[in-house]
Design a protein around this motif. Sequence first.
Motif, mmCIF file in Angstrom:
data_model
loop_
_atom_site.group_PDB
_atom_site.id
_atom_site.type_symbol
_atom_site.label_atom_id
_atom_site.label_comp_id
_atom_site.label_asym_id
_atom_site.label_seq_id
_atom_site.Cartn_x
_atom_site.Cartn_y
_atom_site.Cartn_z
ATOM 1 N N UNK A 1 -6.088 -56.217 -31.954
ATOM 2 C CA UNK A 1 -5.561 -54.864 -32.170
ATOM 3 C C UNK A 1 -4.281 -54.892 -33.001
ATOM 4 N N UNK A 2 -4.085 -53.856 -33.785
ATOM 5 C CA UNK A 2 -2.882 -53.715 -34.598
ATOM 6 C C UNK A 2 -1.775 -53.203 -33.688
ATOM 7 N N UNK A 3 -0.874 -54.067 -33.276
ATOM 8 C CA UNK A 3 0.182 -53.696 -32.333
ATOM 9 C C UNK A 3 1.273 -52.842 -32.975
ATOM 10 N N UNK A 4 1.188 -52.602 -34.292
ATOM 11 C CA UNK A 4 2.180 -51.735 -34.924
ATOM 12 C C UNK A 4 1.794 -50.260 -34.798
ATOM 13 N N UNK A 5 0.548 -49.994 -34.393
ATOM 14 C CA UNK A 5 0.061 -48.629 -34.214
ATOM 15 C C UNK A 5 -0.490 -48.482 -32.802
ATOM 16 N N UNK A 6 -0.383 -47.285 -32.261
ATOM 17 C CA UNK A 6 -0.895 -47.012 -30.924
ATOM 18 C C UNK A 6 -2.177 -46.207 -31.069
ATOM 19 N N UNK A 7 -3.285 -46.781 -30.619
ATOM 20 C CA UNK A 7 -4.590 -46.140 -30.697
ATOM 21 C C UNK A 7 -5.001 -45.687 -29.302
ATOM 22 N N UNK A 8 -4.898 -44.400 -29.041
ATOM 23 C CA UNK A 8 -5.243 -43.871 -27.720
ATOM 24 C C UNK A 8 -6.749 -43.778 -27.509
ATOM 25 N N UNK A 9 -7.530 -43.984 -28.547
ATOM 26 C CA UNK A 9 -8.987 -43.903 -28.430
ATOM 27 C C UNK A 9 -9.594 -45.183 -27.859
ATOM 28 N N UNK A 10 -8.892 -46.297 -27.957
ATOM 29 C CA UNK A 10 -9.366 -47.586 -27.447
ATOM 30 C C UNK A 10 -8.836 -47.758 -26.020
ATOM 31 N N UNK B 1 5.065 -36.204 -30.905
ATOM 32 C CA UNK B 1 6.384 -35.915 -31.466
ATOM 33 C C UNK B 1 6.717 -36.784 -32.674
ATOM 34 N N UNK B 2 6.437 -38.114 -32.581
ATOM 35 C CA UNK B 2 6.900 -39.035 -33.634
ATOM 36 C C UNK B 2 5.787 -39.766 -34.375
ATOM 37 N N UNK B 3 4.542 -39.575 -33.979
ATOM 38 C CA UNK B 3 3.440 -40.274 -34.630
ATOM 39 C C UNK B 3 3.019 -41.502 -33.836
ATOM 40 N N UNK B 4 2.005 -42.214 -34.326
ATOM 41 C CA UNK B 4 1.448 -43.332 -33.566
ATOM 42 C C UNK B 4 2.030 -44.701 -33.913
#
Length: 57
Positions: free
Chosen positions: A10-19, A43-46
């Motif tokens: 997983x790309x730990x620089x982005x937060x994927x709430x779908x996974x 508020x601030x993006x993923x």
Amino acid sequence: MTGLTHKLAPDRSKINLQDRMELHYWLKHFRLSQEELQRAIDKVGNSAAAVRKELAV
């Protein structure tokens, strides 16, 4: 080599709430409820860095 599956880390620089597994990781990491994490992302993006900064973690 068709038919083989290769799951990338997983790309730990982005937060994927779908996974589901990634969601569990971030909830545990930030010690938040899903609703609290969703509000921060809204508020601030993923971006994990932006969420960290917003939460001051």
